[in-house]
Write an enzyme that holds these catalytic residues in place. Sequence first.
Site, PDB file in Angstrom:
ATOM      1  N   CYS A 256       0.827  -1.216   0.000  1.00 54.32           N
ATOM      2  CA  CYS A 256       0.000   0.000   0.000  1.00 54.32           C
ATOM      3  C   CYS A 256       0.861   1.266   0.000  1.00 54.32           C
ATOM      4  O   CYS A 256       1.489   1.566  -1.007  1.00 54.32           O
ATOM      5  CB  CYS A 256      -0.998  -0.040   1.147  1.00 54.32           C
ATOM      6  SG  CYS A 256      -2.515   0.882   0.787  1.00 54.32           S
ATOM      7  N   HIS A 342      -3.893  -5.262   0.114  1.00 52.59           N
ATOM      8  CA  HIS A 342      -3.533  -5.831   1.409  1.00 52.59           C
ATOM      9  C   HIS A 342      -3.618  -7.356   1.411  1.00 52.59           C
ATOM     10  O   HIS A 342      -4.697  -7.923   1.613  1.00 52.59           O
ATOM     11  CB  HIS A 342      -4.465  -5.269   2.491  1.00 52.59           C
ATOM     12  CG  HIS A 342      -4.136  -3.866   2.871  1.00 52.59           C
ATOM     13  ND1 HIS A 342      -3.320  -3.555   3.927  1.00 52.59           N
ATOM     14  CD2 HIS A 342      -4.493  -2.681   2.310  1.00 52.59           C
ATOM     15  CE1 HIS A 342      -3.193  -2.239   4.020  1.00 52.59           C
ATOM     16  NE2 HIS A 342      -3.903  -1.689   3.037  1.00 52.59           N
ATOM     17  N   GLU A 344      -2.601  -9.411   3.652  1.00 53.05           N
ATOM     18  CA  GLU A 344      -2.943  -9.954   4.977  1.00 53.05           C
ATOM     19  C   GLU A 344      -4.460 -10.028   5.147  1.00 53.05           C
ATOM     20  O   GLU A 344      -4.982 -10.920   5.806  1.00 53.05           O
ATOM     21  CB  GLU A 344      -2.306  -9.112   6.086  1.00 53.05           C
ATOM     22  CG  GLU A 344      -3.017  -7.845   6.456  1.00 53.05           C
ATOM     23  CD  GLU A 344      -2.941  -6.741   5.426  1.00 53.05           C
ATOM     24  OE1 GLU A 344      -3.696  -5.768   5.531  1.00 53.05           O
ATOM     25  OE2 GLU A 344      -2.100  -6.849   4.492  1.00 53.05           O
TER      26      GLU A 344
END
Length: 368
Positions: A256, A342, A344
């Site tokens: 990001c 993202h 995760e």
Amino acid sequence: MDTTTKQKAYLLLEDGLLLEGTAIGKKGTKGGEICFNTGMTGYQEIYTDPSYTGQIIVNTNAHIGNYGVIEEEQESDYPKISGIVVNDYSPIASRKRSNESLQQYLERHEVTGIADVDTRMLVRHIRSKGAMNAIISSELEPRELKKELARVPSMDGLELSSSVCTKKRLRVGDEKAEFKVAVLDLGIKHSILKNLVSRGIYCEVFPAKSSFEDLKSFKPDGYFISNGPGDPAVMQYAVETVKAILEEDKPLFGICLGHQIIARACGAGTYKMHHGHRGLNHPILNLETGKSEITSQNHGFVVSAEDIEKSDRLEITHRHLNDDTVAGIKVKGKQAFSVQYHPEASPGPHDSRYLFDQFIELIKKSKK
């Protein structure tokens, strides 16, 4: 706040749109850049994501608060948002495991919000007009809001990472782990560190304005540049650190804002998007494998595709399938890569967690 008695609240946008609703959270007045997240779940993860610092979040899911909050779903120590806008709000929690209701949580952390707003209409308005500043108040009359709104700073040109990052170096994981990674914290989410640690990495987390020499003192096997809030164009301190990391040429992974900083360190520019990408269902094409991924995204700035296409240092590896913006890059001749989204992804989807494994493989190869 007594949730049995509804109290008026107002939302004023920079373009003059004024909406009346019901006060939720802590009574007060809060301003920020208004944007929307299309996720159907995970409101607590959104509110505690440091990347949302300085922003008012419109939840597009119609019903918010029904499952309360739980400590393990925090992405940082406390909510980073400026305020929330929701349609139907539940002041009570139905999940047995919840620690408290969303109302109790918002009051405890002094977050101001507004409910009973037509969020479908509001999202369409933002999509048409673009992200802009707004203000929520449950204590001021409409005629007083415009003056307060004028004091809210623009996100364009705003540096925020140094205000939300760790204030001192922190070590996370097992010190006997096989690999060590220096993490530059620009506003990192807890779940990113969990993904690194679960893969056998011992992390030292450094404040945003740490120098390359600071990071290098940990004697890491690789480097990670985190997500975070604000405009990457005013973060030259981080760009200089990444330039030095690239010179050393150890494995480097960015997510990001970290992705944007890596791009800027290689000469590419960034720009503010019309209304950004925020949600859990963004389609990405991996240009190297030809496979698509459904991803979690949260960003209002993006790397210039035109600059990368002209660059002899960068290559685009992933594209956003909705608008063809840059979603991933790698640095030619270096062990460095990054993505705009993202991997995760708490609470999900998990299509892209292979990127952490890719980082581990780079570290393994570099140590042979």
